[in-house]
Design a protein around this motif. Structure first.
Motif, PDB file in Angstrom:
ATOM      1  N   ASP A   1       2.099  27.860 -18.897  1.00 49.02           N
ATOM      2  CA  ASP A   1       0.883  28.090 -19.674  1.00 49.02           C
ATOM      3  C   ASP A   1      -0.124  27.020 -19.265  1.00 49.02           C
ATOM      4  O   ASP A   1       0.078  25.834 -19.536  1.00 49.02           O
TER       5      ASP A   1
ATOM      6  N   ASP B   1       2.558  20.268 -25.651  1.00 47.58           N
ATOM      7  CA  ASP B   1       1.690  20.754 -26.720  1.00 47.58           C
ATOM      8  C   ASP B   1       0.595  19.732 -27.026  1.00 47.58           C
ATOM      9  O   ASP B   1       0.891  18.578 -27.357  1.00 47.58           O
ATOM     10  N   GLU B   2      -0.644  20.177 -26.952  1.00 47.91           N
ATOM     11  CA  GLU B   2      -1.774  19.281 -27.191  1.00 47.91           C
ATOM     12  C   GLU B   2      -1.769  18.666 -28.594  1.00 47.91           C
ATOM     13  O   GLU B   2      -2.097  17.478 -28.737  1.00 47.91           O
TER      14      GLU B   2
ATOM     15  N   ARG C   1      -6.457  18.211 -22.381  1.00 45.63           N
ATOM     16  CA  ARG C   1      -6.210  19.350 -21.516  1.00 45.63           C
ATOM     17  C   ARG C   1      -6.908  19.192 -20.168  1.00 45.63           C
ATOM     18  O   ARG C   1      -8.077  18.784 -20.106  1.00 45.63           O
TER      19      ARG C   1
ATOM     20  N   ARG D   1      -1.283  24.198 -21.427  1.00 48.41           N
ATOM     21  CA  ARG D   1      -0.358  23.127 -21.788  1.00 48.41           C
ATOM     22  C   ARG D   1      -0.307  22.036 -20.713  1.00 48.41           C
ATOM     23  O   ARG D   1       0.497  21.110 -20.817  1.00 48.41           O
TER      24      ARG D   1
END
Length: 203
Positions: A141, A117-118, A128, A144
């Motif tokens: 995802d 999770d950023e 990212r 992520r």
């Protein structure tokens, strides 16, 4: 428990049973089908760049690193990062990540990537990876996929599907951190000639 009592150690085989228990509690059996697990399964993780947090004889958190390749690029993949429930939200996980990143830099690793999770990892120096630049061997995802660049331009060299660096592929431009001699243990200077790191963690 006082945070001042938490110590940070290089991972050893003796820690494996407790690390397995922590990961099982945190991720359950579903972890075995994750893309990151498939990559680690292909060649194992780098014990010399993996760390635990301990309270006495109890392993309370763990972070591991794995050598990966993607196109012409090479990097380390961080994960899993897991903390026992009773020790969460105390800064222990963030401290372990910081230690692992410092070890990676000292070892000459060009970059570190992860699936996470950023909002959590962004303040720790991750951002990212451009969507579509790399892919994983199982669905994830793409938003992520995060990276922490150590050598300028290293993340841009990563392209295509990520795999374990032990698999055939283009040679790395910097091989110091891949040298088997390094795998005997972490750089002693990381620990200032002491076997542990201690100190209070920020929340």
């Amino acid at each position: 428990m006082s945070l001042a009592d938490v110590k940070y150690l290089p991972e050893t085989p003796a820690h494996d049973p407790q690390i397995e228990a922590i990961n099982d509690e945190a991720f359950g059996p579903g972890r075995f089908v994750l893309a990151a697990y498939k990559i680690r399964e292909a060649g194992g993780h780098e014990r010399a760049l993996s760390f635990v947090a301990v309270d006495g004889d109890l392993v309370v958190a763990s972070v591991r690193m794995t050598r990966i390749a993607a196109g012409a690029g090479r990097a380390l993949m961080l994960g899993p990062l897991a903390v026992r429930p009773a020790f969460k939200n105390l800064g222990i996980g963030r401290r372990l990540v910081a230690i692992a990143l410092e070890a990676a830099a000292k070892a000459g690793a060009p970059a570190v990537i992860l699936v996470g999770d950023e909002p959590y990892y962004g303040p720790l120096g991750f951002k990212r990876i451009p969507r579509g630049q790399i892919s994983m061997p199982r669905p994830v995802d793409l938003d992520r996929l995060l990276s922490h660049e150590i050598t300028p331009g290293a993340v841009a060299r990563l392209s295509g599907e990520v795999g374990h660096a032990s698999q055939p592929g283009p040679p790395s431009t910097s091989r110091r951190w891949l040298d088997p001699a390094f795998q005997s243990g972490p750089d002693p200077s990381l620990f200032d000639s002491k076997p542990i790191l201690t100190g209070r963690m920020t929340p």
